[in-house]
Design an enzyme around this catalytic site. Structure first.
Site, short mmCIF file in Angstrom:
data_model
loop_
_atom_site.label_atom_id
_atom_site.label_comp_id
_atom_site.label_asym_id
_atom_site.label_seq_id
_atom_site.Cartn_x
_atom_site.Cartn_y
_atom_site.Cartn_z
N ARG A 135 62.74 77.27 69.19
CA ARG A 135 64.17 77.15 69.51
C ARG A 135 64.47 76.20 70.68
O ARG A 135 63.60 75.75 71.38
CB ARG A 135 64.76 78.51 69.83
N TRP A 167 68.54 86.99 83.20
CA TRP A 167 68.16 88.11 82.34
C TRP A 167 67.51 89.23 83.16
O TRP A 167 66.73 88.98 84.07
CB TRP A 167 67.19 87.66 81.26
N SER A 213 70.70 78.14 71.35
CA SER A 213 70.89 76.97 72.21
C SER A 213 70.45 75.66 71.56
O SER A 213 69.61 75.63 70.67
CB SER A 213 70.13 77.17 73.52
N ASP A 240 73.39 80.43 78.24
CA ASP A 240 72.87 79.07 78.43
C ASP A 240 73.91 77.97 78.20
O ASP A 240 74.63 77.98 77.19
CB ASP A 240 71.74 78.80 77.43
#
Length: 486
Positions: free
Chosen positions: A165, A303, A103, A43
């Site tokens: 997150r 992913w 991130s 990311d």
């Protein structure tokens, strides 16, 4: 807070990169897309204009070309195209981020550059991230290069919350700081929370701006920003949504929606929708420029799809920066105007040479190329027509499905993505090819398709099968390769 251990781990990472970057196999390494000198990236983080230049940070594992305990890599630029690799900014060093500095984002304040990021701590055995404690943490730099950690600033209210997150921070016109990030609540539903602060250190939860849609159990990497016409955009990468028709075919899908925002509540006027229709586009992050544009870029991988260059000692790259505009109820993303600085030569193909009937025509073997042309489907009789890159990529108009299809043929990575197109309208394509990637901008950025490929033959050809096709205004640009030797 003692910075000694953190600085030791940052220095260790930088020393390893310097000692090993010459081992990187450049066979498929990007010429003008930002990639790591060595190791793995995913990311983009901390994308901002601060202290007189653009900064991009990224999730980074410097010791192998595979995902590992996340560090923050760092690069800077004055033009969004030519990037300078900088020292590693963050390394996992404290109890709250011992398994990764995940991130986050960045903001300039009082002449300093602040990073807000997710500290990740696994609560079960090593290598199993299914149960972890995640918190938002802060770091600061006076020179934009060397960072000190300031500790945890936001924690989950319940120990049962494990997804918590990817903070994105901004400051409003009153000077109030806002941050949004994704969480999975105790009902196992995804949501995006908003907190506010007057000093970046003390934060208060003020609202949930996004609740679960289409079974999304987590919204990764949210971004929230205003574009022209006072339109707000919520960008995120939902986890858990199922494919629908040609849409959401990737394991994870970067999605946006537009709406209005009153400082507390976001009122969308669309559902979340997929914004890139290729294989490899995830975790967008945006920034504003000094001249008022909104620029976004993404991780140019996906992913659970193939990563076939592990053995080359690097894996992952970032897309070209794209300018976001809102027009006629739709969000457009077009390559930034600075990308024109990559052009070294320009070749216009005559109309007689760009009309094909059941044949093919080689255009170039340059692995750093930009193409532009237009076509009108109902004027062409060919069953399929488009471009081919060696034996790896076919980008073509398909008469049977009435789609623009991007077909990746590489062994162990074969699959296609398709975008329905209006058959009675003329369409324009702007295509960037870079050694192992293709970015397609359709109708001035109304839609895009981004994919990696893994073959070594970079011959670019036009083709038409079972009929005739005209490629209008065909122009070929040879591009600079500023990052290949980095």
């Amino acid at each position: 807070m003692d910075q000694t251990h953190h600085q030791e781990l940052v220095a260790k990472a930088n020393q390893f990169i310097e000692a090993h970057h010459n081992e990187v196999n450049k066979q498929s390494y990007p010429h003008y897309h930002l990639a790591p000198r060595y190791g793995w990236i995913n990311d983009p983080n901390g994308f901002c204009y601060a202290l007189g230049k653009y900064h991009i940070f990224y999730q980074f594992y410097p010791y192998d070309a595979k995902w590992g305990p996340m560090h923050w890599g760092h690069a800077t630029s004055t033009d969004l195209i030519h990037w300078q690799h900088e020292l590693v900014a963050l390394a996992p060093s404290e109890d709250y981020d011992r398994d990764g500095c995940f991130s986050g984002s960045a903001i300039e304040h009082d002449g300093k550059l602040y990073l807000i990021y997710t500290g990740h701590k696994v609560l079960v055995e090593a290598g199993d991230d299914s149960i972890a404690r995640e918190v938002q943490a802060l770091a600061v730099s006076t020179d934009g290069i060397h960072f000190e950690k300031l500790g945890v600033v936001i924690e989950p209210e319940d120990e049962g919350i494990h997804n918590f997150r990817d903070p994105k921070v901004w400051k409003d016109e009153t000077g109030l700081f806002h941050v949004v990030f994704g969480a999975t609540n105790l009902k196992h539903e995804g949501e995006i929370r908003q907190y506010t602060s007057h000093d970046l250190m003390h934060w208060e939860l003020v609202s949930v701006i996004k609740e679960m849609e289409d079974n999304a159990f987590m919204y990764e990497c949210p971004d929230f920003f205003e574009v022209n016409d006072h339109k707000w955009v919520l960008a995120t990468s939902p986890m858990g949504q199922a494919p629908v028709g040609y849409n959401r075919q990737n394991p994870s899908v970067n999605s946006w929606q537009s709406g209005s925002f009153d400082g507390k509540t976001f009122t969308p006027d669309t559902k979340l929708y997929e914004v890139d229709h290729g294989h490899d586009f995830y975790a967008t992050q945006s920034t504003s420029t000094p001249d008022g544009r909104r620029i976004v870029l993404a991780w140019m991988n996906m992913w659970k799809l193939p990563f076939l260059n592990y053995s080359h000692h690097w894996c992952g790259a970032l897309t070209l920066p794209r300018e976001i505009t809102y027009k006629n109820g739709h969000l457009y993303q077009a390559p930034v105007k600075e990308a024109q600085s990559l052009r070294l030569s320009e070749h216009h193909v005559a109309a007689a040479d760009s009309t094909l009937k059941s044949t093919f025509k080689t255009l170039t073997s340059n692995a750093a190329t930009e193409l532009q042309f237009s076509f009108k489907p109902d004027e062409n009789s060919a069953e399929q027509y488009g471009i081919a890159i060696g034996n790896s990529i076919r980008l073509f108009v398909d008469r049977q499905t009435k789609t623009l299809t991007l077909f990746r043929l590489d062994l162990n990575a074969t699959s296609y993505r398709a975008l329905p197109i209006a058959w009675d309208q003329e369409h324009k394509l702007q295509i960037f090819i870079d050694n192992s990637s293709i970015e397609v901008f359709i109708d001035d950025g109304h839609d895009t398709m981004t994919s990696n490929f893994f073959g070594t033959d970079h011959t670019v050809s036009l083709y038409a099968t079972n009929g005739q096709a005209e490629f209008k205004g065909l122009t070929v640009y040879d591009l600079e390769r500023p990052l290949f030797g980095a």
